[in-house]
Enzyme design. Sequence first.
Site, PDB file in Angstrom:
ATOM      1  N   LYS A  63       0.851  -1.190   0.000  1.00 10.99           N
ATOM      2  CA  LYS A  63       0.000   0.000   0.000  1.00 10.99           C
ATOM      3  C   LYS A  63       0.886   1.238   0.000  1.00 10.99           C
ATOM      4  CE  LYS A  63      -3.632   2.387   2.489  1.00 10.99           C
ATOM      5  NZ  LYS A  63      -4.664   2.308   3.516  1.00 10.99           N
ATOM      6  N   LYS A  86      -2.171  -1.520  -3.986  1.00  8.92           N
ATOM      7  CA  LYS A  86      -3.024  -0.346  -3.913  1.00  8.92           C
ATOM      8  C   LYS A  86      -2.168   0.909  -3.956  1.00  8.92           C
ATOM      9  CE  LYS A  86      -6.054   1.906  -0.729  1.00  8.92           C
ATOM     10  NZ  LYS A  86      -6.532   1.970   0.607  1.00  8.92           N
TER      11      LYS A  86
HETATM   12  C1  PBG Z   1      -7.387   3.167   5.253  1.00 15.01           C
HETATM   13  C2  PBG Z   1      -7.779   3.136   3.846  1.00 15.01           C
HETATM   14  C3  PBG Z   1      -7.631   4.145   2.907  1.00 15.01           C
HETATM   15  C4  PBG Z   1      -8.163   3.660   1.720  1.00 15.01           C
HETATM   16  C5  PBG Z   1      -8.645   2.382   1.967  1.00 15.01           C
HETATM   17  N1  PBG Z   1      -8.362   2.068   3.273  1.00 15.01           N
HETATM   18  C6  PBG Z   1      -7.150   5.534   3.057  1.00 15.01           C
HETATM   19  C7  PBG Z   1      -5.753   5.806   3.364  1.00 15.01           C
HETATM   20  O1  PBG Z   1      -4.913   4.950   3.528  1.00 15.01           O
HETATM   21  O2  PBG Z   1      -5.482   7.006   3.503  1.00 15.01           O
HETATM   22  C8  PBG Z   1      -8.217   4.397   0.435  1.00 15.01           C
HETATM   23  C9  PBG Z   1      -9.183   3.885  -0.545  1.00 15.01           C
HETATM   24  C10 PBG Z   1      -9.454   4.785  -1.677  1.00 15.01           C
HETATM   25  O3  PBG Z   1      -8.800   5.812  -1.900  1.00 15.01           O
HETATM   26  O4  PBG Z   1     -10.389   4.459  -2.413  1.00 15.01           O
HETATM   27  N2  PBG Z   1      -8.377   2.665   6.091  1.00 15.01           N
END
Ligand code: PBG
Length: 331
Positions: free
Chosen positions: A196, A249
Amino acid sequence: MFPQIRMRRLRYGKLKEMVRENTLHVSDLIYPFFVDETAEQKTEVSSMPGVFRWPLSQAVDAAREAYDLGIPAVLIFGIPKKKDSEGSSSYGEKDVVQEAVRAIKAEFGKDLIVITDLCMCEYTDHGHCGIVDEKTHDVVNDLTLPILGKIAVSHAKAGADIVAPSGMMDGMIEAIRTALDENGFVNTPIMSYSSKYASVFYGPFRDAADSGFCFGDRSEYQMDPANGDEAILETELDVLEGADILMVKPGMPYLDIVYRIKQEFKMPLAIYQVSGEYAMIKAAAEKGWLDEKKSFYEACLSMKRAGADMIITYYAKELAKILNARQNKSK
Ligand code: PBG
């Protein structure tokens, strides 16, 4: 060599379909949605037209929309009534995600897979994904782990089929696996947000989930967008700690990572087409600059080609409609 070889020979009609290497299926899709404990009615997220925050009383309706289209799985995000520095409304039996999961499982049972996003950022008043040291503003990794374990167990108790930790704390998969196992949930899989990145493309999500931060950013725990090799070690650690499903992601800007992770680990792999990717296509389509359907279709097909098995997308329902219509036509 030309003229003996002509690539165009296979690019016609039915034959083109027969030599097609990759196909999208409804069974590839995961539909993410937001359940808001503070909402009375379904409200559209301004930065993500077509995406809503659903009140708890309508969580089942949100899930039904996916279920009715044949989408096999949903991913639930919760927005709690109360936030505090320790995210304490993330693991209660009657908190928002737990209630939503219970209701959805009661309705659909085994026919719909319920995945829960497992993170503290929507539940903390500072918006970070863990316990924050008040003096240094550092997110303290090891103090966060037991809480993640607790959240996982509470989700599993409510009936979650899969938990999906997204907080990028070191050791979180092991902490969650141990907590689940100790509580008898040995068969609950973990879908790890294993690669991520600290991405600008999460911008619109933070409106949707009300999870913006009041200081700093997430670059001290999420990955540096400049790094590719690092994703291999990050992922390997998650695999060793017990991750069952891996994830990359965001999606489209990170297809190289998807390709490498699939090649390296040969494990079930999800990709997350994030809020900013959705918003880009939406905005361009609204301006008449892109064909919306063809754009998300091609984006998702590219994700399959890169090696993803599952696609988490806010376009899941729209995509399922296209795929279902195509299948009916060919019957
Ligand atoms: C954190 C989380 C995020 C997203 C999914 N889970 C936000 C982040 O890490 O700031 C982002 C998903 C998206 O942008 O569609 N719980």
